[in-house]
Each structure stands twice: as C-alpha cells, then as structure tokens.
Enzyme design. Structure first.
Site, PDB file in Angstrom:
ATOM      1  N   GLU A   1      41.120   9.121  52.535  1.00  0.00           N
ATOM      2  CA  GLU A   1      40.944  10.469  51.988  1.00  0.00           C
ATOM      3  C   GLU A   1      40.169  11.376  52.935  1.00  0.00           C
ATOM      4  OE1 GLU A   1      38.817   9.368  48.410  1.00  0.00           O
ATOM      5  OE2 GLU A   1      36.860   9.563  49.399  1.00  0.00           O
TER       6      GLU A   1
ATOM      7  N   CYS B   1      26.657   4.629  50.156  1.00  0.00           N
ATOM      8  CA  CYS B   1      27.412   5.850  50.433  1.00  0.00           C
ATOM      9  C   CYS B   1      26.608   7.000  49.827  1.00  0.00           C
ATOM     10  CB  CYS B   1      28.801   5.777  49.827  1.00  0.00           C
ATOM     11  SG  CYS B   1      29.752   7.274  50.112  1.00  0.00           S
TER      12      CYS B   1
END
Lengths: 135, 135
Positions: B65, B120
């Site tokens: 993505e 993340c």
C-alpha cells in the site's frame, strides 16, 4: 522545503545503527551518562512525531521532569527503572510506557552490567520539559 | 473528555503484553496472517501519534500500500523483509525504517521458524492507505 525520502537504518549489532551518530542527551540539566540517537525527526521528516533511542549507562539517569506533551517509551536494551510520579517501576525489553501529560518521570539504570536503552517517541511539536523533584 | 493516565504495559515474554489483546490487522484487503496490538492510541491518549505492534506469521504479509502520511517501523521479533518501492530489503531486530509519503511498502515474513514482529508508529490523524501493485 526539501523532503526526505524513505530510508532504512540497519541495526549493525550492539545497539549501533549505520548512519546514526549518538549525540548528547541535553545541553544542560540534572542527568548523567545518557546518549541520544534520532531515528525520525532530524531530517525533513513529515511525521507528527519523532522517534529517538536513548541509552543510559550503568549508574546513569535522565532528567526528572514533567511536561504537557504525552509520550511513549519502549525498552530495547538491558534493564532499568522508571520513576513515574515518584514511584519506581522496573522496565526491560519490550515493556511499553505511556506517560500522560504533566506526570513526572525519570529513566534510571541501577544495573552495573549493561546499558539501559529505550525508544522514546514524542510529538514533533512539544513543550519544553520542566525539572521537578520527588523530595 | 476523559483523559488517560500513565500506564506501563509489561512485556510478559514471547511478545505478549499484560492487558493488550491482539486484534485483526484490518477488516479487508490483500494480506495474510497479521495481528495488531495497539500500545498507544486506542484509549484517550493525547499524543499526535499511535504506537502499534504488528506480527506477521511465517508466510504472511501486510497489504502492499501507499498513503500520504509518513510512518516508522522498528523490528522487534524475528526477521522479515520490506518491499519498499517494489524493492526488497531484509529487516530484523532494531532495524529502523522510515517510509516517506506515497512510497509503496509491504512487510513480509518468508521465514518458517518465527513470526516477524515490529513496532509501527503513525500519525494519529492520517489518510487511508491505498492498495497498489508492483507488477
């Protein structure tokens, strides 16, 4: 404005990273034997946060301080302790600490064997810490 | 608005954390065998960022993505690889990745022995990722 592109900072072992130079923790204040590495935030990074790695040598400690901005600490190397609202808690690998606004905190390394290293993630725009005491 | 207070999320070993429940990575999309844990951002946290831990099981992968917001990945468990702008790089413990805006990326675990886990860190306010392809 120039804009940084993606980059991978490889961990080369022993908590060193290619292309990342350790710097002084702060210019002044009551702290001892702490180094700072900036992973995100010292270039033209477009994040709303900065990611740093702090390492506290045996016997060292960060400033006991408080500030408006909240932040997050994640243990990476060795063991240490956090003094949070003047209460001491042990911290080690992968332990995660969320420090809410204005709560006093200090990271310490009482262990003689190994540095205590941790990620510290903060808002890019933040207020300046205020030194406090627990006595 | 209620405001969260400080909290310590102890790592209880084997990449589990007290009080943190793994959830689905996403509702839908082209991914496989990924779990998500949110350390900062799922409560009334006041940071400009969220901190999550993703774990990719052997053979698994995240969505390929791209998006406007930049973000940061730090390897914590095992080994894997990142496909960044359609080029593959190895990642392991403490490797740090900064993904600049609109650069395509995917985290993969081709190793059969162990999950690939990583922090993340993203902006709290962010755009929705767009799926892309490298072919």
């Amino acid at each position: 404005m120039s804009v940084s592109t993606s980059r991978l900072l490889p961990h080369t072992g022993d908590f060193q990273w290619a292309g990342v130079v350790p710097t002084a923790y702060k210019d002044s204040g009551d702290f001892q034997d702490v180094t700072r590495r900036v992973f995100v935030g010292d270039q033209e990074d477009l994040t709303a946060f900065h990611v740093r790695y702090f390492e506290v040598a045996p016997g060292g400690f960060t400033t006991l301080e408080r500030h408006q901005h909240a932040h997050c600490v994640v243990g990476l190397r060795g063991h240490g302790e956090v003094v949070l609202n003047c209460q001491t808690h042990q911290m080690g690998f992968a332990d995660v600490l969320y420090v809410a606004p204005w709560e006093s905190h200090q990271l310490r390394n009482p262990h003689p064997a190994e540095p205590f290293g941790f990620l510290c993630i903060v808002d890019a725009v933040r207020d300046r810490p205020q030194s406090v005491t627990c006595d």
